[in-house]
Design a protein around this motif. Structure first.
Motif, mmCIF file in Angstrom:
data_model
loop_
_atom_site.group_PDB
_atom_site.id
_atom_site.type_symbol
_atom_site.label_atom_id
_atom_site.label_comp_id
_atom_site.label_asym_id
_atom_site.label_seq_id
_atom_site.Cartn_x
_atom_site.Cartn_y
_atom_site.Cartn_z
ATOM 1 N N VAL A 169 0.835 -1.200 0.000
ATOM 2 C CA VAL A 169 0.000 0.000 0.000
ATOM 3 C C VAL A 169 0.872 1.253 0.000
ATOM 4 C CG1 VAL A 169 -1.668 1.345 1.348
ATOM 5 C CG2 VAL A 169 -1.976 -1.121 1.097
ATOM 6 N N ILE A 170 1.894 1.261 0.836
ATOM 7 C CA ILE A 170 2.784 2.428 0.912
ATOM 8 C C ILE A 170 3.488 2.664 -0.412
ATOM 9 C CG2 ILE A 170 4.883 3.331 1.998
ATOM 10 C CD1 ILE A 170 3.947 1.984 4.588
ATOM 11 N N ARG A 171 3.981 1.594 -1.041
ATOM 12 C CA ARG A 171 4.708 1.753 -2.296
ATOM 13 C C ARG A 171 3.787 2.199 -3.428
ATOM 14 N NH1 ARG A 171 9.991 0.940 -2.523
ATOM 15 N NH2 ARG A 171 9.515 2.384 -4.196
ATOM 16 N N ILE A 172 2.539 1.755 -3.416
ATOM 17 C CA ILE A 172 1.583 2.226 -4.422
ATOM 18 C C ILE A 172 1.332 3.724 -4.248
ATOM 19 C CG2 ILE A 172 -0.825 2.077 -5.168
ATOM 20 C CD1 ILE A 172 -0.680 -0.933 -4.598
ATOM 21 N N LEU A 173 1.215 4.164 -3.013
ATOM 22 C CA LEU A 173 1.006 5.585 -2.753
ATOM 23 C C LEU A 173 2.223 6.418 -3.157
ATOM 24 C CD1 LEU A 173 -0.749 5.423 0.753
ATOM 25 C CD2 LEU A 173 -1.814 5.830 -1.478
ATOM 26 N N LEU A 174 3.398 5.801 -3.171
ATOM 27 C CA LEU A 174 4.626 6.526 -3.513
ATOM 28 C C LEU A 174 4.948 6.492 -5.005
ATOM 29 C CD1 LEU A 174 7.050 5.512 -0.602
ATOM 30 C CD2 LEU A 174 5.910 7.703 -0.940
ATOM 31 N N ILE A 175 4.087 5.868 -5.825
ATOM 32 C CA ILE A 175 4.363 5.776 -7.258
ATOM 33 C C ILE A 175 4.520 7.159 -7.908
ATOM 34 C CG2 ILE A 175 3.301 5.164 -9.482
ATOM 35 C CD1 ILE A 175 2.444 2.551 -8.280
ATOM 36 N N PRO A 176 3.640 8.143 -7.641
ATOM 37 C CA PRO A 176 3.864 9.472 -8.247
ATOM 38 C C PRO A 176 5.225 10.065 -7.898
ATOM 39 C CG PRO A 176 1.655 9.334 -7.324
ATOM 40 C CD PRO A 176 2.383 8.109 -6.868
ATOM 41 N N LEU A 177 5.661 9.853 -6.667
ATOM 42 C CA LEU A 177 6.980 10.354 -6.278
ATOM 43 C C LEU A 177 8.079 9.594 -7.010
ATOM 44 C CD1 LEU A 177 8.548 12.264 -4.414
ATOM 45 C CD2 LEU A 177 8.541 10.465 -2.685
ATOM 46 N N PHE A 178 7.876 8.295 -7.217
ATOM 47 C CA PHE A 178 8.865 7.505 -7.949
ATOM 48 C C PHE A 178 8.973 7.991 -9.396
ATOM 49 C CE2 PHE A 178 9.905 3.875 -10.687
ATOM 50 C CZ PHE A 178 11.113 3.472 -10.132
ATOM 51 N N VAL A 179 7.843 8.319 -10.023
ATOM 52 C CA VAL A 179 7.862 8.837 -11.391
ATOM 53 C C VAL A 179 8.631 10.154 -11.445
ATOM 54 C CG1 VAL A 179 6.425 9.730 -13.258
ATOM 55 C CG2 VAL A 179 5.719 7.673 -12.026
ATOM 56 N N LYS A 180 8.398 11.014 -10.465
ATOM 57 C CA LYS A 180 9.132 12.278 -10.402
ATOM 58 C C LYS A 180 10.623 12.027 -10.198
ATOM 59 C CE LYS A 180 9.215 16.703 -7.967
ATOM 60 N NZ LYS A 180 8.612 17.519 -6.881
ATOM 61 N N GLN A 181 10.959 11.023 -9.394
ATOM 62 C CA GLN A 181 12.351 10.680 -9.167
ATOM 63 C C GLN A 181 13.015 10.212 -10.456
ATOM 64 O OE1 GLN A 181 12.784 7.115 -6.948
ATOM 65 N NE2 GLN A 181 15.005 7.160 -6.894
ATOM 66 N N ILE A 182 12.333 9.360 -11.223
ATOM 67 C CA ILE A 182 12.885 8.853 -12.479
ATOM 68 C C ILE A 182 13.118 9.992 -13.469
ATOM 69 C CG2 ILE A 182 12.348 7.479 -14.519
ATOM 70 C CD1 ILE A 182 13.309 5.798 -12.237
ATOM 71 N N LYS A 183 12.153 10.913 -13.578
ATOM 72 C CA LYS A 183 12.311 12.045 -14.487
ATOM 73 C C LYS A 183 13.483 12.926 -14.075
ATOM 74 C CE LYS A 183 7.460 12.379 -15.918
ATOM 75 N NZ LYS A 183 6.230 13.218 -15.926
ATOM 76 N N SER A 184 13.610 13.147 -12.776
ATOM 77 C CA SER A 184 14.711 13.974 -12.291
ATOM 78 C C SER A 184 16.053 13.302 -12.546
ATOM 79 C CB SER A 184 14.528 14.247 -10.791
ATOM 80 O OG SER A 184 15.576 15.050 -10.298
ATOM 81 N N GLN A 185 16.132 11.991 -12.327
ATOM 82 C CA GLN A 185 17.373 11.265 -12.583
ATOM 83 C C GLN A 185 17.733 11.324 -14.063
ATOM 84 O OE1 GLN A 185 16.466 7.400 -10.946
ATOM 85 N NE2 GLN A 185 17.517 7.845 -9.037
ATOM 86 N N ARG A 186 16.727 11.188 -14.922
ATOM 87 C CA ARG A 186 16.988 11.235 -16.360
ATOM 88 C C ARG A 186 17.513 12.610 -16.765
ATOM 89 N NH1 ARG A 186 12.536 9.126 -20.472
ATOM 90 N NH2 ARG A 186 13.312 7.226 -19.493
#
Length: 345
Positions: free
Chosen positions: A52-69
């Protein structure tokens, strides 16, 4: 309790209610077909909490991937700034931060999911610790439920609230089963942390980004994070190890999917995706960014020859006519040519 204690309580109390509420919700569902007092139902409840926690953090993960790229793609520009302003560290810092702002990235964005998970991790650790030592609940977890939680055992042998350190030091006799399971989970937690970071560096970083401050930061995380988790993991209860290992496995799978299907340009993963798409016929050789392959026919292999204009006679040059066969030219008038040539004699 003091000012700092009040701040800590203000931050952690909502987390106690959120974590215990989600975990108890999973426990109620799992208790329909598992033993409510068994350790397996509590362990799976912790895994459900993690999901549940990781699903809620998916938008933040997407932002993290874009920032890393973006960080990877601007590394050549960062190197240019270092060459230009290497003698002026203040100017270099200002121009670098301006570059980050224009690119919409942040060098610390890769740490955001980990930073946001740390309060959740400590809240879960506190709930397990209080349940094991004092049989007292936190949040929605009552004292009676906390006692059941603390005394539950996985497969009837492994206390979910006990750690490797407690089994080795505080017990009357070392519990070999708990120690083996705990050390396996610690090693798995450490290995998944290392693999996730290694996967990012080897597959989704272009060659230009493998040197410089950003690459050094990634290399430090590659070795420091697994080392920290490996050393501190012996003090984590088995339930907390379940949470962190499940979270690492989720991160590794999520990152693998993103790197495979949406890699950064100029990386090994990007080339591998192009090869897969080309093999499936999804990528044409004339698409932007694709690597041209050798034409199949002999006519396609030969470069197009440029048609050379024919040489003009003196009479044709004087009359302004183009030679026959030249592009857009009309055939010469033989009568006019003869007349001019006769007049010349």
């Amino acid at each position: 309790m003091g000012f700092l204690g009040d701040i800590g309580s203000f931050i952690m109390t909502p987390l106690f209610y959120a974590i215990s509420g989600i975990m108890l919700g999973w426990h109620e569902v799992l208790s329909t077909f598992l033993d409510p007092e068994g350790g397996l139902s509590w362990a799976l409840s912790i895994i459900g909490l993690t999901l549940v926690i990781r699903i809620l953090l998916i938008p933040l993960f997407v932002k993290q991937i874009k920032s890393q790229r973006n960080m990877q793609l601007i590394q050549p520009k960062v190197k240019e700034l270092q060459k230009k302003y290497g003698h002026d560290r203040q100017k270099l810092g200002e121009e670098t931060m301006k570059l980050y702002k224009d690119a919409g990235t942040n060098p610390f964005a890769s740490c955001l999911p980990l930073i946001l998970q740390m309060p959740i991790f400590f809240a879960l650790f506190r709930i397990l610790d209080q349940a094991a030592k004092n049989q007292s609940g936190r949040g929605f977890l009552t004292d009676a439920r906390a006692t059941d939680f603390a005394e539950s055992k996985i497969f009837g042998k492994i206390p979910i609230s006990e750690s490797f350190w407690e089994a080795r030091v505080w017990g009357n006799a070392p519990d070999a089963t708990v120690m083996i399971v705990a050390i396996i989970l610690v090693l798995l937690m450490t290995a998944t942390t290392f693999t996730t970071q290694r996967q990012l560096m080897s597959k989704n970083m272009p060659a230009d980004a493998m040197s410089g401050p950003y690459a050094q930061q990634q290399k430090i995380l590659l070795y420091v994070l697994p080392l920290v988790f490996g050393i501190s993991g012996v003090a984590f209860p088995v339930g907390v190890l379940f949470y962190w290992t499940t979270s690492n496995l989720w991160t590794m799978g999520q990152q693998f999917y993103v790197i495979r299907n949406n890699p950064a340009p100029g990386t090994p993963a990007f080339k591998a995706k192009q090869d897969r798409d080309r093999a499936k016929g999804k990528l044409k050789t004339d698409e932007p960014g694709s690597v041209l392959t050798e034409p199949e026919t002999e006519s396609e292999r030969r470069p197009a020859t440029r048609q050379q204009p024919k040489r003009q006679t003196k009479a044709q040059r004087q009359s302004g006519q183009r030679p026959s066969g030249s592009p857009g030219g009309a055939p010469p008038n033989p009568n006019l040519t003869k007349k001019k040539q006769g007049g010349g004699r």
